[in-house]
Write a protein that holds these residues in place. Structure first.
Motif, PDB file in Angstrom:
ATOM      1  N   LYS A  74      56.696  -4.659  51.777  1.00  0.00           N
ATOM      2  CA  LYS A  74      57.582  -5.789  52.096  1.00  0.00           C
ATOM      3  C   LYS A  74      56.867  -7.119  51.922  1.00  0.00           C
ATOM      4  O   LYS A  74      57.258  -8.113  52.512  1.00  0.00           O
ATOM      5  N   LYS A  75      55.796  -7.108  51.163  1.00  0.00           N
ATOM      6  CA  LYS A  75      55.004  -8.325  50.899  1.00  0.00           C
ATOM      7  C   LYS A  75      54.231  -8.826  52.124  1.00  0.00           C
ATOM      8  O   LYS A  75      53.754  -9.957  52.135  1.00  0.00           O
ATOM      9  N   LEU A  76      54.141  -8.005  53.147  1.00  0.00           N
ATOM     10  CA  LEU A  76      53.428  -8.456  54.349  1.00  0.00           C
ATOM     11  C   LEU A  76      51.919  -8.418  54.140  1.00  0.00           C
ATOM     12  O   LEU A  76      51.193  -9.319  54.585  1.00  0.00           O
ATOM     13  N   GLY A  77      51.441  -7.391  53.433  1.00  0.00           N
ATOM     14  CA  GLY A  77      50.010  -7.314  53.137  1.00  0.00           C
ATOM     15  C   GLY A  77      49.580  -8.514  52.298  1.00  0.00           C
ATOM     16  O   GLY A  77      48.502  -9.084  52.503  1.00  0.00           O
ATOM     17  N   GLU A  78      50.448  -8.879  51.388  1.00  0.00           N
ATOM     18  CA  GLU A  78      50.157 -10.039  50.535  1.00  0.00           C
ATOM     19  C   GLU A  78      50.068 -11.323  51.369  1.00  0.00           C
ATOM     20  O   GLU A  78      49.151 -12.128  51.187  1.00  0.00           O
ATOM     21  N   SER A 103      40.377   5.524  44.102  1.00  0.00           N
ATOM     22  CA  SER A 103      41.723   6.119  44.041  1.00  0.00           C
ATOM     23  C   SER A 103      42.810   5.215  44.625  1.00  0.00           C
ATOM     24  O   SER A 103      43.989   5.506  44.481  1.00  0.00           O
ATOM     25  N   ASN A 104      42.423   4.127  45.279  1.00  0.00           N
ATOM     26  CA  ASN A 104      43.410   3.311  46.012  1.00  0.00           C
ATOM     27  C   ASN A 104      43.998   2.223  45.108  1.00  0.00           C
ATOM     28  O   ASN A 104      43.685   1.047  45.217  1.00  0.00           O
ATOM     29  N   LYS A 105      44.877   2.685  44.209  1.00  0.00           N
ATOM     30  CA  LYS A 105      45.446   1.760  43.219  1.00  0.00           C
ATOM     31  C   LYS A 105      46.343   0.717  43.882  1.00  0.00           C
ATOM     32  O   LYS A 105      46.446  -0.411  43.404  1.00  0.00           O
ATOM     33  N   ALA A 112      44.198  -7.579  42.804  1.00  0.00           N
ATOM     34  CA  ALA A 112      44.286  -8.167  41.456  1.00  0.00           C
ATOM     35  C   ALA A 112      45.236  -9.362  41.455  1.00  0.00           C
ATOM     36  O   ALA A 112      45.021 -10.337  40.723  1.00  0.00           O
ATOM     37  N   LYS A 113      46.282  -9.295  42.298  1.00  0.00           N
ATOM     38  CA  LYS A 113      47.225 -10.421  42.367  1.00  0.00           C
ATOM     39  C   LYS A 113      46.546 -11.710  42.820  1.00  0.00           C
ATOM     40  O   LYS A 113      47.022 -12.800  42.556  1.00  0.00           O
ATOM     41  N   PHE A 114      45.443 -11.564  43.539  1.00  0.00           N
ATOM     42  CA  PHE A 114      44.708 -12.744  44.026  1.00  0.00           C
ATOM     43  C   PHE A 114      43.484 -13.046  43.162  1.00  0.00           C
ATOM     44  O   PHE A 114      42.614 -13.807  43.574  1.00  0.00           O
TER      45      PHE A 114
HETATM   46  C1  LIG Z   1      47.088  -2.069  50.929  1.00  0.00           C
HETATM   47  C2  LIG Z   1      48.167  -2.526  51.933  1.00  0.00           C
HETATM   48  C3  LIG Z   1      47.526  -3.415  53.002  1.00  0.00           C
HETATM   49  C4  LIG Z   1      49.207  -3.349  51.151  1.00  0.00           C
HETATM   50  O1  LIG Z   1      50.144  -3.882  52.083  1.00  0.00           O
HETATM   51  P1  LIG Z   1      51.709  -3.982  51.769  1.00  0.00           P
HETATM   52  O2  LIG Z   1      52.325  -4.857  52.790  1.00  0.00           O
HETATM   53  O3  LIG Z   1      52.275  -2.624  51.613  1.00  0.00           O
HETATM   54  O4  LIG Z   1      51.700  -4.683  50.330  1.00  0.00           O
HETATM   55  P2  LIG Z   1      52.750  -5.756  49.788  1.00  0.00           P
HETATM   56  O5  LIG Z   1      54.142  -5.289  50.022  1.00  0.00           O
HETATM   57  O6  LIG Z   1      52.389  -7.102  50.303  1.00  0.00           O
HETATM   58  O7  LIG Z   1      52.450  -5.678  48.222  1.00  0.00           O
HETATM   59  C5  LIG Z   1      51.552  -6.576  47.604  1.00  0.00           C
HETATM   60  C6  LIG Z   1      51.112  -5.995  46.283  1.00  0.00           C
HETATM   61  O8  LIG Z   1      50.370  -4.794  46.514  1.00  0.00           O
HETATM   62  C7  LIG Z   1      50.638  -3.869  45.445  1.00  0.00           C
HETATM   63  N1  LIG Z   1      51.419  -2.731  45.954  1.00  0.00           N
HETATM   64  C8  LIG Z   1      52.010  -2.632  47.176  1.00  0.00           C
HETATM   65  N2  LIG Z   1      52.639  -1.445  47.282  1.00  0.00           N
HETATM   66  C9  LIG Z   1      52.444  -0.804  46.107  1.00  0.00           C
HETATM   67  C10 LIG Z   1      52.841   0.466  45.608  1.00  0.00           C
HETATM   68  N3  LIG Z   1      53.566   1.327  46.341  1.00  0.00           N
HETATM   69  N4  LIG Z   1      52.443   0.838  44.356  1.00  0.00           N
HETATM   70  C11 LIG Z   1      51.704  -0.006  43.597  1.00  0.00           C
HETATM   71  N5  LIG Z   1      51.280  -1.236  44.016  1.00  0.00           N
HETATM   72  C12 LIG Z   1      51.656  -1.624  45.249  1.00  0.00           C
HETATM   73  C13 LIG Z   1      51.455  -4.625  44.441  1.00  0.00           C
HETATM   74  O9  LIG Z   1      50.581  -5.347  43.587  1.00  0.00           O
HETATM   75  C14 LIG Z   1      52.202  -5.591  45.348  1.00  0.00           C
HETATM   76  O10 LIG Z   1      52.696  -6.709  44.657  1.00  0.00           O
HETATM   77  P3  LIG Z   1      54.130  -6.600  43.905  1.00  0.00           P
HETATM   78  O11 LIG Z   1      55.116  -6.138  44.926  1.00  0.00           O
HETATM   79  O12 LIG Z   1      54.403  -7.992  43.429  1.00  0.00           O
HETATM   80  O13 LIG Z   1      53.947  -5.597  42.799  1.00  0.00           O
HETATM   81  C15 LIG Z   1      48.885  -1.313  52.567  1.00  0.00           C
HETATM   82  O14 LIG Z   1      49.366  -0.472  51.531  1.00  0.00           O
HETATM   83  C16 LIG Z   1      48.022  -0.487  53.503  1.00  0.00           C
HETATM   84  O15 LIG Z   1      47.899  -0.773  54.681  1.00  0.00           O
HETATM   85  N6  LIG Z   1      47.405   0.598  52.954  1.00  0.00           N
HETATM   86  C17 LIG Z   1      46.556   1.496  53.749  1.00  0.00           C
HETATM   87  C18 LIG Z   1      45.229   0.856  54.069  1.00  0.00           C
HETATM   88  C19 LIG Z   1      44.468   0.474  52.813  1.00  0.00           C
HETATM   89  O16 LIG Z   1      44.392   1.226  51.853  1.00  0.00           O
HETATM   90  N7  LIG Z   1      43.873  -0.734  52.840  1.00  0.00           N
HETATM   91  C20 LIG Z   1      43.047  -1.243  51.773  1.00  0.00           C
HETATM   92  C21 LIG Z   1      41.652  -0.814  51.999  1.00  0.00           C
HETATM   93  S1  LIG Z   1      40.546  -1.432  50.745  1.00  0.00           S
END
Ligand SMILES: CC(C)(COP(=O)(O)OP(=O)(O)OC[C@H]1O[C@@H](n2cnc3c(N)ncnc32)[C@H](O)[C@@H]1OP(=O)(O)O)[C@@H](O)C(=O)NCCC(=O)NCCS
Length: 146
Positions: A74-78, A103-105, A112-114
């Motif tokens: 939901k773009k919250l991580g972003e 493995s954490n694509k 990469a977005k940043f």
């Molecule tokens: C990594 C994490 C923080 C991202 O948070 P999120 O709120 O789900 O991400 P966002 O919705 O803000 O997405 C931001 C970008 O992340 C990437 N992304 C998010 N979900 C994705 C998915 N299911 N598949 C591919 N890329 C994805 C995309 O680049 C996305 O931008 P876009 O929507 O314009 O393509 C979350 O997935 C998480 O908590 N993961 C588990 C913990 C973890 O792995 N942390 C990182 C440790 S290094």
């Protein structure tokens, strides 16, 4: 984040990582590490994520970033990373680095977005399964999302 938030954040960590941090690790970060700042992500006053930042001289390091599974995509991580970068810059950082599982694509896409790029590999970095880490870097004077 303060020590009062540790239980909730540790629970988010547990739901996000194969080898979550202990509560003691969070408490040490908050009380003993003067380079550390931990940000909370709030939705309707509920803690749904967090991000850890160290700024040492002009270099920032993301220790962890996590969003509760039901709030992902939901773009919250972003938003959280954007705010963390803003705070790092305010604290004097000129660049930022982090490690991420190869493995954490999903996380790699976020970084990469940043403007983060892969700068190297740390072999067998993750002790739970021996997985390698990519080291990712961004310099703040280079192209990135603001
Ligand atoms: C990594 C994490 C923080 C991202 O948070 P999120 O709120 O789900 O991400 P966002 O919705 O803000 O997405 C931001 C970008 O992340 C990437 N992304 C998010 N979900 C994705 C998915 N299911 N598949 C591919 N890329 C994805 C995309 O680049 C996305 O931008 P876009 O929507 O314009 O393509 C979350 O997935 C998480 O908590 N993961 C588990 C913990 C973890 O792995 N942390 C990182 C440790 S290094």
């Amino acid at each position: 984040m303060t020590v009062d938030d540790v239980d909730i954040v540790a629970s988010i960590d547990k739901q996000s990582f194969p080898k979550p941090w202990s509560k003691e690790t969070f408490i040490n970060e908050l009380t003993q590490n003067r380079y550390a700042t931990y940000l909370l992500l709030l939705v309707n006053e509920k803690i749904v994520g967090y991000c850890g930042l160290w700024v040492i001289v002009d270099e920032a390091h993301i220790t962890n970033i996590a969003v509760l599974p039901e709030y992902r995509g939901k773009k919250l991580g972003e938003e959280l990373l954007k705010k963390t970068i803003q705070i790092a810059k305010e604290q004097g950082a000129a660049s930022m680095t982090l490690e991420v599982r190869v493995s954490n694509k999903i996380a790699q896409n976020l970084y990469a977005k940043f403007g983060f790029q892969i700068g190297g590999v740390r072999k067998n970095y993750y002790t739970n399964n021996g997985e390698d880490a990519f080291v990712m870097w961004v310099k703040f004077n280079e192209k990135q999302s603001e």
